[in-house]
Design a protein around this motif. Sequence first.
Motif, mmCIF file in Angstrom:
data_model
loop_
_atom_site.group_PDB
_atom_site.id
_atom_site.type_symbol
_atom_site.label_atom_id
_atom_site.label_comp_id
_atom_site.label_asym_id
_atom_site.label_seq_id
_atom_site.Cartn_x
_atom_site.Cartn_y
_atom_site.Cartn_z
ATOM 1 N N ALA A 1 0.949 -1.372 0.063
ATOM 2 C CA ALA A 1 0.094 0.115 0.026
ATOM 3 C C ALA A 1 0.716 1.262 -0.011
ATOM 4 O O ALA A 1 1.765 1.203 0.804
ATOM 5 N N ALA A 2 0.583 1.975 -0.897
ATOM 6 C CA ALA A 2 1.516 3.321 -1.125
ATOM 7 C C ALA A 2 0.549 4.597 -0.707
ATOM 8 O O ALA A 2 -0.387 4.606 -1.203
ATOM 9 N N SER A 3 0.949 5.385 0.122
ATOM 10 C CA SER A 3 0.429 6.801 0.337
ATOM 11 C C SER A 3 0.903 7.642 -0.767
ATOM 12 O O SER A 3 1.767 7.512 -1.529
ATOM 13 N N GLY A 4 0.294 8.797 -0.849
ATOM 14 C CA GLY A 4 0.432 9.803 -1.881
ATOM 15 C C GLY A 4 -0.331 9.617 -2.973
ATOM 16 O O GLY A 4 -1.242 9.039 -3.239
ATOM 17 N N SER A 5 0.304 10.270 -4.282
ATOM 18 C CA SER A 5 -0.482 10.326 -5.598
ATOM 19 C C SER A 5 -0.463 9.227 -6.261
ATOM 20 O O SER A 5 0.708 8.396 -5.779
ATOM 21 N N ARG A 6 -0.733 9.163 -7.426
ATOM 22 C CA ARG A 6 -0.749 8.272 -8.137
ATOM 23 C C ARG A 6 0.843 7.808 -8.927
ATOM 24 O O ARG A 6 1.353 8.913 -9.139
ATOM 25 N N MET B 1 4.805 -2.857 -13.057
ATOM 26 C CA MET B 1 3.472 -2.414 -13.810
ATOM 27 C C MET B 1 3.342 -1.211 -13.899
ATOM 28 O O MET B 1 3.508 -0.344 -12.916
ATOM 29 N N THR B 2 3.311 -0.621 -15.215
ATOM 30 C CA THR B 2 2.660 0.752 -15.072
ATOM 31 C C THR B 2 1.340 0.993 -14.870
ATOM 32 O O THR B 2 0.696 0.145 -14.736
ATOM 33 N N ASP B 3 0.918 2.404 -14.629
ATOM 34 C CA ASP B 3 -0.206 2.747 -14.418
ATOM 35 C C ASP B 3 -1.135 2.284 -15.566
ATOM 36 O O ASP B 3 -2.334 2.545 -15.321
ATOM 37 N N GLY B 4 -0.746 2.280 -16.519
ATOM 38 C CA GLY B 4 -1.579 1.881 -17.872
ATOM 39 C C GLY B 4 -1.734 0.478 -18.036
ATOM 40 O O GLY B 4 -2.442 -0.174 -18.915
ATOM 41 N N GLY B 5 -0.953 -0.433 -17.283
ATOM 42 C CA GLY B 5 -1.108 -2.017 -17.270
ATOM 43 C C GLY B 5 -0.047 -2.531 -17.886
ATOM 44 O O GLY B 5 -0.069 -3.838 -18.111
ATOM 45 N N ASN C 1 -3.913 -1.865 -8.148
ATOM 46 C CA ASN C 1 -5.210 -1.238 -7.949
ATOM 47 C C ASN C 1 -5.011 0.293 -7.614
ATOM 48 O O ASN C 1 -4.495 0.818 -6.893
ATOM 49 N N ASN C 2 -5.153 0.991 -9.074
ATOM 50 C CA ASN C 2 -4.733 2.390 -8.905
ATOM 51 C C ASN C 2 -5.611 3.428 -7.845
ATOM 52 O O ASN C 2 -4.980 4.229 -7.490
ATOM 53 N N ALA C 3 -6.771 2.934 -7.971
ATOM 54 C CA ALA C 3 -7.787 3.797 -6.953
ATOM 55 C C ALA C 3 -7.222 3.671 -5.824
ATOM 56 O O ALA C 3 -7.281 4.699 -4.916
ATOM 57 N N LYS C 4 -6.404 2.676 -5.234
ATOM 58 C CA LYS C 4 -6.332 2.300 -3.792
ATOM 59 C C LYS C 4 -4.658 2.670 -3.624
ATOM 60 O O LYS C 4 -3.948 2.457 -2.757
ATOM 61 N N TYR D 1 8.302 -1.209 -4.545
ATOM 62 C CA TYR D 1 8.728 0.272 -4.891
ATOM 63 C C TYR D 1 7.866 0.928 -5.900
ATOM 64 O O TYR D 1 7.016 0.307 -6.378
ATOM 65 N N ALA D 2 8.030 2.252 -5.976
ATOM 66 C CA ALA D 2 6.871 3.033 -6.687
ATOM 67 C C ALA D 2 7.957 4.291 -7.311
ATOM 68 O O ALA D 2 8.702 4.636 -6.640
ATOM 69 N N TYR D 3 7.619 4.321 -8.542
ATOM 70 C CA TYR D 3 8.269 5.424 -9.190
ATOM 71 C C TYR D 3 7.408 6.406 -9.820
ATOM 72 O O TYR D 3 6.197 6.134 -10.420
ATOM 73 N N SER D 4 7.540 7.832 -9.160
ATOM 74 C CA SER D 4 6.462 8.842 -9.602
ATOM 75 C C SER D 4 6.733 9.477 -10.516
ATOM 76 O O SER D 4 7.561 9.495 -11.396
#
Length: 114
Positions: free
Chosen positions: A23-28, A49-53, A70-73, A94-97
């Motif tokens: 679970a990641a906090s912050g924006s998409r 996975m990119t936010d486009g899938g 789950n991009n919404a969450k 990991y998350a790449y903004s």
Amino acid sequence: QVQLVESGGGLVQAGGSLRLSCAASGSRFRNMGWYRQAPGQQRELVASMTDGGSTNIADSVKGRFTISRNNAKNMVYLEMNSLKPEDTAVYYCYAYSYSLNSYWGQGTQVTVSS
């Protein structure tokens, strides 16, 4: 302040399954995924996975591991099936903004016994 919180690691016998969640906090995020690091080894990409899938899956886990988001969450998951002892490692989310910053979770241990 972005935080990534992983869950779902543990001990499993060879051939078993585990599901990791992050679970990641912050924006998409532009890209989310999982790396792993075994003792004495370099950290390696498992799946992303990119936010486009679009996905990128390591050859060593293709056909056994599945990544989903789950991009919404702001969550990313790793479904791991047919686990092998060589999958034993600490798994890092990991998350790449979109602002080109990288963020890491604290890691969760996955141990596969033979």
